[in-house]
Motif scaffolding. Sequence first.
Motif, PDB file in Angstrom:
ATOM      1  N   VAL A 114      -4.336  -0.074 -17.720  1.00 51.51           N
ATOM      2  CA  VAL A 114      -4.755   1.219 -17.178  1.00 51.51           C
ATOM      3  C   VAL A 114      -5.196   1.077 -15.721  1.00 51.51           C
ATOM      4  N   ALA A 115      -5.940   0.016 -15.416  1.00 55.42           N
ATOM      5  CA  ALA A 115      -6.403  -0.197 -14.042  1.00 55.42           C
ATOM      6  C   ALA A 115      -5.224  -0.430 -13.096  1.00 55.42           C
ATOM      7  N   GLY A 116      -4.265  -1.257 -13.517  1.00 51.34           N
ATOM      8  CA  GLY A 116      -3.100  -1.512 -12.680  1.00 51.34           C
ATOM      9  C   GLY A 116      -2.291  -0.250 -12.425  1.00 51.34           C
ATOM     10  N   LEU A 117      -2.093   0.549 -13.453  1.00 47.79           N
ATOM     11  CA  LEU A 117      -1.351   1.801 -13.298  1.00 47.79           C
ATOM     12  C   LEU A 117      -2.085   2.778 -12.395  1.00 47.79           C
ATOM     13  N   THR A 118      -3.405   2.849 -12.534  1.00 50.67           N
ATOM     14  CA  THR A 118      -4.200   3.746 -11.692  1.00 50.67           C
ATOM     15  C   THR A 118      -4.070   3.358 -10.225  1.00 50.67           C
ATOM     16  N   LEU A 119      -4.117   2.057  -9.942  1.00 47.39           N
ATOM     17  CA  LEU A 119      -3.990   1.589  -8.568  1.00 47.39           C
ATOM     18  C   LEU A 119      -2.580   1.835  -8.027  1.00 47.39           C
ATOM     19  N   LEU A 120      -1.564   1.621  -8.858  1.00 45.50           N
ATOM     20  CA  LEU A 120      -0.191   1.875  -8.429  1.00 45.50           C
ATOM     21  C   LEU A 120       0.042   3.358  -8.146  1.00 45.50           C
ATOM     22  N   ARG A 124       0.608   5.479  -4.256  1.00 40.58           N
ATOM     23  CA  ARG A 124       1.658   6.451  -3.941  1.00 40.58           C
ATOM     24  C   ARG A 124       1.122   7.627  -3.109  1.00 40.58           C
ATOM     25  N   PHE A 125      -0.167   7.886  -3.215  1.00 35.16           N
ATOM     26  CA  PHE A 125      -0.760   9.008  -2.492  1.00 35.16           C
ATOM     27  C   PHE A 125      -1.520   8.565  -1.236  1.00 35.16           C
ATOM     28  N   VAL A 126      -2.118   7.382  -1.292  1.00 34.55           N
ATOM     29  CA  VAL A 126      -3.026   6.951  -0.229  1.00 34.55           C
ATOM     30  C   VAL A 126      -2.288   6.387   0.980  1.00 34.55           C
ATOM     31  N   ILE A 127      -1.268   5.556   0.740  1.00 38.82           N
ATOM     32  CA  ILE A 127      -0.546   4.908   1.839  1.00 38.82           C
ATOM     33  C   ILE A 127       0.555   5.844   2.332  1.00 38.82           C
ATOM     34  N   GLU A 128       0.502   6.199   3.597  1.00 41.51           N
ATOM     35  CA  GLU A 128       1.398   7.235   4.120  1.00 41.51           C
ATOM     36  C   GLU A 128       2.872   6.851   4.011  1.00 41.51           C
TER      37      GLU A 128
END
Length: 241
Positions: A114-120, A124-128
């Motif tokens: 769950v943690a890995g998926l949340t970070l992935l 997708r939204f944070v890095i332009e």
Amino acid sequence: MTIFFAILFSVSTLVFVAGLAMKIAQYARTPAPLKIPTTPAPLTKGGVALRLGREALLFESLFRGDKLLWLFAFVFHLGLAVVLVRHARYFQGEAGPLVALVQPLAQPAGLAMVAGLTLLLARRFVIERVRYVTGPSDILMLALLLAIGVTGMLMKCVIHTDIVMVKAFFTGLMGFELRPLPADPLLGLHLLLVCLLMIVFPFSKLLHAPGLFFSPTRNQTDNPREVRHLAPWAAKLDEGQ
């Protein structure tokens, strides 16, 4: 609910197996007319096998290219691998030694997944530059996997279900025998999401899992000077001339 999921799992399993087999057959038939291994590449078939093993298990090229992404992906895939092995107990009469070995790691592995998926997904939204190339399917696949992980962890840690009945349902289904499934809404949602994943898997970007082994940049030896590379169809043309 029992009849519905018995039919749904039968259909989704058929779609998953048949779709995956068709895609793998398509990959195997696709010609590779050029010698294009990503260098530095191994010179022997044994070296190629070792390279593919490192890619499949350790994500070697990803580690070289983006260590932060490698960390997120490795945490997710490692957690997923343990979760999948542990879920094999629902299809076995007696739990095998590998299932027993990973049993104590069930909760940490679920949290890692769950943690890995949340970070992935956040990436997708944070890095332009990543957000620019992200399509709806990328978000939907991550969201679907995350929803499966979250509902599974909720049943593990918060709202427990009758796992004895769940195991009886699946072992019975494998023997073409219908046994009752717990009338648990959270379990129903979890199973529904799993069936959806099985149906869309053969037609999604998640096919990078088997596709890795058919990538000419990874599965070719770096011997263009020693051996002339010809695809089968090109060899026939060459013989005709």
